[in-house]
Scaffold this motif. Structure first.
Motif, PDB file in Angstrom:
ATOM      1  N   LYS A 147     -50.933  20.113  43.092  1.00 56.60           N
ATOM      2  CA  LYS A 147     -49.881  20.871  42.400  1.00 56.60           C
ATOM      3  C   LYS A 147     -50.295  21.203  40.972  1.00 56.60           C
ATOM      4  O   LYS A 147     -50.052  22.306  40.479  1.00 56.60           O
ATOM      5  CB  LYS A 147     -48.581  20.064  42.396  1.00 56.60           C
ATOM      6  CG  LYS A 147     -47.914  19.943  43.763  1.00 56.60           C
ATOM      7  CD  LYS A 147     -46.631  19.135  43.662  1.00 56.60           C
ATOM      8  CE  LYS A 147     -45.924  19.050  45.008  1.00 56.60           C
ATOM      9  NZ  LYS A 147     -44.690  18.235  44.934  1.00 56.60           N
ATOM     10  N   ARG A 148     -50.932  20.233  40.298  1.00 56.18           N
ATOM     11  CA  ARG A 148     -51.379  20.480  38.923  1.00 56.18           C
ATOM     12  C   ARG A 148     -52.434  21.580  38.878  1.00 56.18           C
ATOM     13  O   ARG A 148     -52.414  22.453  38.005  1.00 56.18           O
ATOM     14  CB  ARG A 148     -51.910  19.180  38.322  1.00 56.18           C
ATOM     15  CG  ARG A 148     -52.294  19.300  36.850  1.00 56.18           C
ATOM     16  CD  ARG A 148     -52.511  17.948  36.215  1.00 56.18           C
ATOM     17  NE  ARG A 148     -53.544  17.195  36.930  1.00 56.18           N
ATOM     18  CZ  ARG A 148     -53.308  16.082  37.610  1.00 56.18           C
ATOM     19  NH1 ARG A 148     -52.077  15.608  37.685  1.00 56.18           N
ATOM     20  NH2 ARG A 148     -54.284  15.444  38.228  1.00 56.18           N
ATOM     21  N   GLY A 149     -53.370  21.541  39.822  1.00 54.72           N
ATOM     22  CA  GLY A 149     -54.387  22.582  39.878  1.00 54.72           C
ATOM     23  C   GLY A 149     -53.799  23.945  40.195  1.00 54.72           C
ATOM     24  O   GLY A 149     -54.230  24.956  39.642  1.00 54.72           O
ATOM     25  N   ARG A 150     -52.803  23.980  41.073  1.00 55.71           N
ATOM     26  CA  ARG A 150     -52.167  25.252  41.417  1.00 55.71           C
ATOM     27  C   ARG A 150     -51.443  25.843  40.225  1.00 55.71           C
ATOM     28  O   ARG A 150     -51.522  27.048  39.967  1.00 55.71           O
ATOM     29  CB  ARG A 150     -51.197  25.027  42.576  1.00 55.71           C
ATOM     30  CG  ARG A 150     -50.513  26.309  43.074  1.00 55.71           C
ATOM     31  CD  ARG A 150     -49.487  25.975  44.138  1.00 55.71           C
ATOM     32  NE  ARG A 150     -48.441  25.102  43.615  1.00 55.71           N
ATOM     33  CZ  ARG A 150     -47.487  24.564  44.341  1.00 55.71           C
ATOM     34  NH1 ARG A 150     -47.451  24.792  45.645  1.00 55.71           N
ATOM     35  NH2 ARG A 150     -46.567  23.783  43.807  1.00 55.71           N
ATOM     36  N   GLU A 151     -50.736  24.991  39.454  1.00 52.90           N
ATOM     37  CA  GLU A 151     -50.001  25.477  38.295  1.00 52.90           C
ATOM     38  C   GLU A 151     -50.936  25.995  37.208  1.00 52.90           C
ATOM     39  O   GLU A 151     -50.599  26.931  36.486  1.00 52.90           O
ATOM     40  CB  GLU A 151     -49.131  24.341  37.736  1.00 52.90           C
ATOM     41  CG  GLU A 151     -47.983  23.955  38.666  1.00 52.90           C
ATOM     42  CD  GLU A 151     -47.285  22.682  38.206  1.00 52.90           C
ATOM     43  OE1 GLU A 151     -47.754  22.089  37.201  1.00 52.90           O
ATOM     44  OE2 GLU A 151     -46.290  22.278  38.844  1.00 52.90           O
ATOM     45  N   LEU A 163     -57.620  32.443  44.829  1.00 54.60           N
ATOM     46  CA  LEU A 163     -57.623  32.926  43.453  1.00 54.60           C
ATOM     47  C   LEU A 163     -58.784  33.899  43.296  1.00 54.60           C
ATOM     48  O   LEU A 163     -59.913  33.513  43.046  1.00 54.60           O
ATOM     49  CB  LEU A 163     -57.771  31.761  42.469  1.00 54.60           C
ATOM     50  CG  LEU A 163     -56.616  30.759  42.433  1.00 54.60           C
ATOM     51  CD1 LEU A 163     -56.916  29.646  41.457  1.00 54.60           C
ATOM     52  CD2 LEU A 163     -55.323  31.459  42.033  1.00 54.60           C
ATOM     53  N   GLU A 164     -58.515  35.194  43.423  1.00 50.48           N
ATOM     54  CA  GLU A 164     -59.569  36.189  43.438  1.00 50.48           C
ATOM     55  C   GLU A 164     -60.334  36.223  42.116  1.00 50.48           C
ATOM     56  O   GLU A 164     -61.529  36.476  42.073  1.00 50.48           O
ATOM     57  CB  GLU A 164     -58.964  37.570  43.722  1.00 50.48           C
ATOM     58  CG  GLU A 164     -59.974  38.651  44.020  1.00 50.48           C
ATOM     59  CD  GLU A 164     -60.708  38.414  45.335  1.00 50.48           C
ATOM     60  OE1 GLU A 164     -60.148  37.724  46.193  1.00 50.48           O
ATOM     61  OE2 GLU A 164     -61.841  38.923  45.477  1.00 50.48           O
ATOM     62  N   GLN A 165     -59.629  35.952  40.989  1.00 50.67           N
ATOM     63  CA  GLN A 165     -60.285  36.063  39.691  1.00 50.67           C
ATOM     64  C   GLN A 165     -61.334  34.993  39.456  1.00 50.67           C
ATOM     65  O   GLN A 165     -62.142  35.095  38.545  1.00 50.67           O
ATOM     66  CB  GLN A 165     -59.258  36.019  38.554  1.00 50.67           C
ATOM     67  CG  GLN A 165     -58.506  34.699  38.427  1.00 50.67           C
ATOM     68  CD  GLN A 165     -57.236  34.706  39.254  1.00 50.67           C
ATOM     69  OE1 GLN A 165     -57.176  35.418  40.247  1.00 50.67           O
ATOM     70  NE2 GLN A 165     -56.230  33.961  38.846  1.00 50.67           N
ATOM     71  N   PHE A 166     -61.338  33.953  40.281  1.00 49.15           N
ATOM     72  CA  PHE A 166     -62.315  32.896  40.108  1.00 49.15           C
ATOM     73  C   PHE A 166     -63.494  33.019  41.067  1.00 49.15           C
ATOM     74  O   PHE A 166     -64.305  32.111  41.157  1.00 49.15           O
ATOM     75  CB  PHE A 166     -61.653  31.521  40.290  1.00 49.15           C
ATOM     76  CG  PHE A 166     -60.797  31.131  39.129  1.00 49.15           C
ATOM     77  CD1 PHE A 166     -59.430  31.352  39.166  1.00 49.15           C
ATOM     78  CD2 PHE A 166     -61.347  30.563  38.002  1.00 49.15           C
ATOM     79  CE1 PHE A 166     -58.633  31.001  38.104  1.00 49.15           C
ATOM     80  CE2 PHE A 166     -60.559  30.199  36.937  1.00 49.15           C
ATOM     81  CZ  PHE A 166     -59.189  30.423  36.977  1.00 49.15           C
ATOM     82  N   ARG A 167     -63.583  34.126  41.768  1.00 50.15           N
ATOM     83  CA  ARG A 167     -64.704  34.305  42.680  1.00 50.15           C
ATOM     84  C   ARG A 167     -65.993  34.452  41.887  1.00 50.15           C
ATOM     85  O   ARG A 167     -66.027  35.110  40.853  1.00 50.15           O
ATOM     86  CB  ARG A 167     -64.503  35.534  43.563  1.00 50.15           C
ATOM     87  CG  ARG A 167     -63.399  35.383  44.589  1.00 50.15           C
ATOM     88  CD  ARG A 167     -63.304  36.603  45.473  1.00 50.15           C
ATOM     89  NE  ARG A 167     -64.522  36.788  46.257  1.00 50.15           N
ATOM     90  CZ  ARG A 167     -64.746  36.182  47.408  1.00 50.15           C
ATOM     91  NH1 ARG A 167     -63.851  35.351  47.899  1.00 50.15           N
ATOM     92  NH2 ARG A 167     -65.847  36.395  48.074  1.00 50.15           N
TER      93      ARG A 167
END
Length: 248
Positions: A147-151, A163-167
């Motif tokens: 949950k912390r990572g998702r937030e 998360l497309e921006q982290f590709r």
């Protein structure tokens, strides 16, 4: 897919996120969770409180051969508030009638007579120091981290479509030329390729005529070593001859 856009599946088993993220669910073993899914699959939208399932049938549906394991899962689901026994089993022998399995109610669904869900498992936790308690704590730690990572917009899998921006933009290329360790490499660049006509061998430490040390990282020094060996031999022979003349 039907023409109206709906799925042609007749029914589905729903697991609310309040169930999946609860402390009680995190305390369940794989067998317990399997039994919970089997009980949900027997719910038809109107029979909550009249869900019949025996220990034997439950074991077969769960894929376990041990009836005691299925019985323990029933006890665990009751203790943690997921199911409530509404009717005890009844065994009849001979021609007196048919036996009847126990009947259950799922606590997060409306009961008979439109009775409101009780959600009892939300207030239940396993006993301290028990294996179920330790399982719950481990599961909650992982869930909290997720949950912390998702937030924060961070996930362990950077190549995920989540998360497309982290590709990654591109793959790293091999380093063919480097300034990393010139001193340790005798002041020479690393050799990125091996010439087809040269053989690379491991040679003892030494120093060639140019003053550069030679070793395993340089090309074949066989010719230089042969020359050094030849001149050393000639010098040794000459010195031996001079010593013989002096003695004479």
């Amino acid at each position: 897919m039907l023409p109206n856009g709906r799925n042609n599946t007749s029914r589905f088993a729903r697991l609310d996120h309040r169930i999946l993220h609860s402390n009680a669910y995190r305390a369940l073993s794989p067998n317990d969770r399997s039994l919970l899914v089997e009980l949900i699959s027997l719910y038809n939208g109107e029979n909550n409180g009249s869900i019949y399932l025996s220990v034997r049938d439950a074991a077969h549906r769960m894929g376990v051969a041990d009836l005691a394991a299925a019985s323990r899962s029933f006890d665990t689901l009751q203790a943690l508030g997921f199911i409530v026994l509404t009717l005890k089993h009844e065994f009849r022998s001979g021609s007196s009638g048919q036996s009847r399995a126990r009947s259950w109610r799922l606590t997060w669904l409306p009961g008979p007579g439109r009775k409101a869900p009780s959600w009892e498992f939300l207030e239940k936790e396993p006993e301290p120091q028990s294996s179920a308690r330790k399982r719950m704590e481990r599961g909650l730690r992982v869930l909290k981290s997720y949950k912390r990572g998702r937030e924060r917009g961070r996930f362990p899998a950077l190549d995920s479509d989540t998360l497309e921006q982290f590709r990654p933009i591109g793959r790293a290329r091999a380093v063919l030329d480097s300034d990393t360790a010139k001193v340790e490499n005798g002041g020479n660049q690393p050799i990125g390729s091996v010439r087809e006509t040269a053989t690379h061998i491991a040679t003892p430490w030494g120093e060639c005529a140019s003053g550069y040390p030679f070793g395993w990282w340089r090309p074949d020094w066989s010719d230089s070593i042969s020359a050094l060996t030849f001149f050393a031999h000639v010098g040794a022979v000459a010195e031996s001859a001079n010593q013989e003349k002096g003695v004479a």
